[in-house]
Design a protein around this motif. Structure first.
Motif, PDB file in Angstrom:
ATOM      1  N   GLU A  12       0.373 116.761  57.100  1.00 17.71           N
ATOM      2  CA  GLU A  12       0.212 117.060  58.209  1.00 17.71           C
ATOM      3  C   GLU A  12       1.237 116.065  59.559  1.00 17.71           C
ATOM      4  OE1 GLU A  12      -4.108 118.860  58.473  1.00 17.71           O
ATOM      5  OE2 GLU A  12      -3.246 120.611  57.353  1.00 17.71           O
ATOM      6  N   PHE A  13       1.002 115.046  59.054  1.00 19.55           N
ATOM      7  CA  PHE A  13       0.768 113.982  60.171  1.00 19.55           C
ATOM      8  C   PHE A  13       2.491 113.762  60.213  1.00 19.55           C
ATOM      9  CE2 PHE A  13       1.900 109.146  60.734  1.00 19.55           C
ATOM     10  CZ  PHE A  13       1.353 109.322  62.458  1.00 19.55           C
ATOM     11  N   ALA A  14       2.562 113.055  58.059  1.00 15.33           N
ATOM     12  CA  ALA A  14       4.842 113.461  58.908  1.00 15.33           C
ATOM     13  C   ALA A  14       5.033 114.702  59.048  1.00 15.33           C
ATOM     14  CB  ALA A  14       5.027 112.975  57.392  1.00 15.33           C
ATOM     15  N   GLU A  15       4.519 116.195  58.736  1.00 20.78           N
ATOM     16  CA  GLU A  15       5.334 117.115  59.601  1.00 20.78           C
ATOM     17  C   GLU A  15       5.130 116.793  61.083  1.00 20.78           C
ATOM     18  OE1 GLU A  15       5.176 121.724  59.510  1.00 20.78           O
ATOM     19  OE2 GLU A  15       3.131 121.022  58.038  1.00 20.78           O
ATOM     20  N   TRP A  16       3.954 116.381  62.159  1.00 21.14           N
ATOM     21  CA  TRP A  16       3.742 115.933  63.264  1.00 21.14           C
ATOM     22  C   TRP A  16       4.865 115.223  63.487  1.00 21.14           C
ATOM     23  CZ3 TRP A  16       2.462 111.563  66.004  1.00 21.14           C
ATOM     24  CH2 TRP A  16       2.532 112.568  67.724  1.00 21.14           C
ATOM     25  N   CYS A  17       4.948 113.796  62.462  1.00 15.92           N
ATOM     26  CA  CYS A  17       5.732 112.893  63.392  1.00 15.92           C
ATOM     27  C   CYS A  17       7.005 113.547  63.216  1.00 15.92           C
ATOM     28  CB  CYS A  17       5.656 111.947  62.428  1.00 15.92           C
ATOM     29  SG  CYS A  17       4.291 111.064  62.131  1.00 15.92           S
ATOM     30  N   GLU A  18       7.082 114.413  62.446  1.00 20.05           N
ATOM     31  CA  GLU A  18       9.150 114.992  61.875  1.00 20.05           C
ATOM     32  C   GLU A  18       9.142 115.609  63.612  1.00 20.05           C
ATOM     33  OE1 GLU A  18      12.192 116.756  58.872  1.00 20.05           O
ATOM     34  OE2 GLU A  18       9.684 116.939  58.788  1.00 20.05           O
ATOM     35  N   GLU A  19       8.793 116.316  63.500  1.00 21.09           N
ATOM     36  CA  GLU A  19       8.725 117.755  64.593  1.00 21.09           C
ATOM     37  C   GLU A  19       8.764 116.849  66.295  1.00 21.09           C
ATOM     38  OE1 GLU A  19       9.587 120.589  64.819  1.00 21.09           O
ATOM     39  OE2 GLU A  19       9.299 120.214  62.352  1.00 21.09           O
ATOM     40  N   ARG A  20       7.843 115.881  66.538  1.00 22.06           N
ATOM     41  CA  ARG A  20       7.280 115.236  66.958  1.00 22.06           C
ATOM     42  C   ARG A  20       8.274 114.176  67.778  1.00 22.06           C
ATOM     43  NH1 ARG A  20       5.982 115.378  72.930  1.00 22.06           N
ATOM     44  NH2 ARG A  20       5.260 114.101  73.627  1.00 22.06           N
ATOM     45  N   SER A  21       9.563 113.413  66.605  1.00 22.81           N
ATOM     46  CA  SER A  21      10.647 112.832  67.003  1.00 22.81           C
ATOM     47  C   SER A  21      11.364 114.013  66.751  1.00 22.81           C
ATOM     48  CB  SER A  21      11.059 112.067  65.774  1.00 22.81           C
ATOM     49  OG  SER A  21      12.184 112.079  66.313  1.00 22.81           O
ATOM     50  N   LYS A  22      11.737 115.151  66.408  1.00 20.67           N
ATOM     51  CA  LYS A  22      12.938 116.249  66.961  1.00 20.67           C
ATOM     52  C   LYS A  22      12.643 116.384  68.363  1.00 20.67           C
ATOM     53  CE  LYS A  22      13.579 117.750  62.696  1.00 20.67           C
ATOM     54  NZ  LYS A  22      13.625 118.988  61.585  1.00 20.67           N
ATOM     55  N   GLN A  23      11.955 117.116  68.620  1.00 17.59           N
ATOM     56  CA  GLN A  23      11.199 117.301  69.863  1.00 17.59           C
ATOM     57  C   GLN A  23      11.472 115.788  71.096  1.00 17.59           C
ATOM     58  OE1 GLN A  23       7.264 118.210  70.892  1.00 17.59           O
ATOM     59  NE2 GLN A  23       7.375 118.893  72.993  1.00 17.59           N
ATOM     60  N   ASP A  78      10.312 109.222  78.184  1.00 14.73           N
ATOM     61  CA  ASP A  78      10.751 110.057  76.434  1.00 14.73           C
ATOM     62  C   ASP A  78      10.797 108.804  75.904  1.00 14.73           C
ATOM     63  OD1 ASP A  78       9.972 112.753  77.537  1.00 14.73           O
ATOM     64  OD2 ASP A  78      11.740 113.259  78.043  1.00 14.73           O
ATOM     65  N   ASP A  79      11.320 108.155  76.150  1.00 16.99           N
ATOM     66  CA  ASP A  79      12.494 106.621  75.422  1.00 16.99           C
ATOM     67  C   ASP A  79      10.719 105.801  75.175  1.00 16.99           C
ATOM     68  OD1 ASP A  79      15.253 107.537  75.447  1.00 16.99           O
ATOM     69  OD2 ASP A  79      15.413 106.552  77.499  1.00 16.99           O
ATOM     70  N   LYS A  80      10.367 106.020  75.604  1.00 15.47           N
ATOM     71  CA  LYS A  80       9.121 105.280  75.353  1.00 15.47           C
ATOM     72  C   LYS A  80       8.507 105.842  74.675  1.00 15.47           C
ATOM     73  CE  LYS A  80       4.785 102.256  77.174  1.00 15.47           C
ATOM     74  NZ  LYS A  80       4.131 103.171  75.926  1.00 15.47           N
ATOM     75  N   ALA A  81       8.405 107.070  74.633  1.00 13.65           N
ATOM     76  CA  ALA A  81       7.354 107.799  73.707  1.00 13.65           C
ATOM     77  C   ALA A  81       7.910 107.934  72.038  1.00 13.65           C
ATOM     78  CB  ALA A  81       6.807 109.245  74.137  1.00 13.65           C
ATOM     79  N   LEU A  82       8.866 108.011  72.467  1.00 14.68           N
ATOM     80  CA  LEU A  82       9.615 108.013  70.814  1.00 14.68           C
ATOM     81  C   LEU A  82       9.734 106.689  70.234  1.00 14.68           C
ATOM     82  CD1 LEU A  82      11.726 109.396  68.764  1.00 14.68           C
ATOM     83  CD2 LEU A  82      13.859 108.869  69.632  1.00 14.68           C
ATOM     84  N   GLY A  83      10.152 105.187  71.033  1.00 14.12           N
ATOM     85  CA  GLY A  83       9.042 104.684  70.158  1.00 14.12           C
ATOM     86  C   GLY A  83       7.681 104.090  69.848  1.00 14.12           C
ATOM     87  N   ASP A  84       7.148 104.435  70.483  1.00 13.02           N
ATOM     88  CA  ASP A  84       5.532 105.108  69.989  1.00 13.02           C
ATOM     89  C   ASP A  84       5.323 104.998  68.947  1.00 13.02           C
ATOM     90  OD1 ASP A  84       4.957 103.090  72.147  1.00 13.02           O
ATOM     91  OD2 ASP A  84       4.381 104.284  73.554  1.00 13.02           O
ATOM     92  N   LEU A  85       6.656 106.224  69.042  1.00  9.96           N
ATOM     93  CA  LEU A  85       5.981 107.380  67.612  1.00  9.96           C
ATOM     94  C   LEU A  85       6.734 107.027  66.458  1.00  9.96           C
ATOM     95  CD1 LEU A  85       5.055 110.509  67.452  1.00  9.96           C
ATOM     96  CD2 LEU A  85       7.773 110.797  66.996  1.00  9.96           C
ATOM     97  N   HIS A  86       7.412 106.624  66.508  1.00 10.74           N
ATOM     98  CA  HIS A  86       8.653 105.739  65.247  1.00 10.74           C
ATOM     99  C   HIS A  86       7.661 104.085  64.759  1.00 10.74           C
ATOM    100  CE1 HIS A  86      12.864 106.944  66.375  1.00 10.74           C
ATOM    101  NE2 HIS A  86      11.637 107.840  65.251  1.00 10.74           N
ATOM    102  N   HIS A  87       6.421 103.552  65.459  1.00  7.57           N
ATOM    103  CA  HIS A  87       5.579 102.546  65.280  1.00  7.57           C
ATOM    104  C   HIS A  87       4.566 103.078  64.662  1.00  7.57           C
ATOM    105  CE1 HIS A  87       3.928  98.944  65.123  1.00  7.57           C
ATOM    106  NE2 HIS A  87       2.888  99.297  66.172  1.00  7.57           N
ATOM    107  N   GLU A  88       4.002 104.686  65.015  1.00  9.32           N
ATOM    108  CA  GLU A  88       2.819 104.860  64.737  1.00  9.32           C
ATOM    109  C   GLU A  88       2.985 105.443  63.454  1.00  9.32           C
ATOM    110  OE1 GLU A  88       1.679 108.132  67.483  1.00  9.32           O
ATOM    111  OE2 GLU A  88       1.192 106.256  69.090  1.00  9.32           O
ATOM    112  N   CYS A  89       4.461 106.036  63.078  1.00  8.88           N
ATOM    113  CA  CYS A  89       4.500 107.073  62.351  1.00  8.88           C
ATOM    114  C   CYS A  89       5.716 105.928  61.149  1.00  8.88           C
ATOM    115  CB  CYS A  89       5.752 108.235  62.377  1.00  8.88           C
ATOM    116  SG  CYS A  89       4.656 109.272  63.071  1.00  8.88           S
ATOM    117  N   MET A  90       5.748 104.392  60.782  1.00  8.92           N
ATOM    118  CA  MET A  90       6.244 104.097  60.406  1.00  8.92           C
ATOM    119  C   MET A  90       5.023 103.871  59.159  1.00  8.92           C
ATOM    120  SD  MET A  90       9.388 103.354  60.695  1.00  8.92           S
ATOM    121  CE  MET A  90      10.389 101.979  59.440  1.00  8.92           C
TER     122      MET A  90
END
Length: 306
Positions: free
Chosen positions: A54-65, A294-306
């Motif tokens: 579920e977390f991986a799916e959320w990461c993917e969807e949030r990244s796309k968004q 949005d740029d910052k949020a995407l960077g943070d998301l990549h850090h969290e989801c790695m």
């Protein structure tokens, strides 16, 4: 998972021993405990896998968004910058147009004022010339009428007229006989002298015109006809000048009216361009801030989801 496999092996071996030793033995209880532990570990593993998925799916969807929002934001920023540049250009063009229109209006206004001044001067000159020519024609008509009347009467004034040695003397004789006013006589003499100067070459002076009444009448009649011609020409010129001024005045007023309309439109255009530019600048600030977030949020998301 390795622990689960170990427990499963132990449970299988223990189960075989338990079958031999009996169901209530300590070994059987241990086997039951191990079996329960295996089920618990399997369940926790399944739960953990579900959370991870579920977390991986959320990461993917949030990244796309976020990626879509960033792409959209960049496009909006580009569009807003284009609007700002366009409205700035429009405002500058309209400002230059407004300055030219204002200069043209001032020129038309000055031309109209000058034309009105010239027309006023022309009208005053015409009024003076017309008055003088009307008086001259009237005076010559009186003089001709007097001479014609004296010729019919044949009185003392006519005797003096026939004995006069020239036109000036003839006019003096009519004055002395109180048939002609001194002012009229002087005016006629002045006209004759002016006529002599105009004709110049070979023209006789007023004093040597023949004094015969017929000759005097002819001279005065000629002067009157010339005065009437001048009066007609003066009036015709005044009509032409008045018409020309009316056309010029109408043309300038039309230009000024249309110029005022264009000035109003240019001012409205400048105001509209300024309003559009200000709105675009405000939207650009908001969109740029959102894009940065949005740029910052995407960077943070990549850090969290790695």
């Amino acid at each position: 998972m390795a622990l689960t496999r170990v427990i499963a092996t132990v449970v299988a071996a223990a189960s075989a021993a338990s079958a031999i030793a009996g169901q209530a033995s300590p070994v059987g209880k241990a086997i039951q405990l191990l079996s329960d532990l295996q089920a618990k570990i399997v369940k926790e593993g399944e739960d953990a896998q579900k959370v991870y998925s579920e977390f991986a799916e959320w990461c993917e969807e949030r990244s796309k968004q976020l990626s879509f929002e960033i792409k959209t934001g960049k496009a909006e920023v580009a569009d807003l910058k284009a609007v700002i540049a366009q409205e700035t250009s429009n405002s500058q063009s309209l400002q230059a147009r407004l300055e030219q229109l204002a200069a043209d209006f001032a020129t038309d206004e000055a031309d109209l004022k000058a034309a009105q001044h010239i027309r006023k001067t022309e009208a005053a000159n015409f009024a003076a010339s017309e008055k003088e020519l009307v008086e001259t024609v009237s005076m010559l008509q009186r003089a001709i009428g007097i001479i014609e009347r004296e010729m019919k009467k044949g009185g003392a004034a006519m005797v003096q007229l026939k004995s006069a040695g020239g036109l000036v003397q003839a006019l003096s004789a009519l004055v002395h006989a109180e048939a002609l006013s001194t002012a009229d006589a002087e005016k006629i003499t002045s006209l004759l002298q002016a006529k002599a100067r105009e004709d110049d070459a070979g023209a006789p002076a007023a004093s040597v015109y023949e004094s015969h009444s017929d000759s005097i009448l002819e001279v005065l009649t000629n002067l009157m006809e010339e005065a009437e011609d001048q009066l007609d020409a003066t009036r015709k010129k005044e009509t032409q000048d008045t018409h020309a001024f009316a056309l010029l005045k109408q043309s300038l007023e039309d230009e000024m009216k249309y110029g005022n309309k264009e000035i109003s439109e240019a001012k409205s255009g400048i105001a509209a361009a300024g309003s559009k530019k200000a709105k675009a600048e405000g939207d650009l600030t908001v969109t740029s801030n959102e894009l940065s977030a949005d740029d910052k949020a995407l960077g943070d998301l990549h850090h969290e989801c790695m």
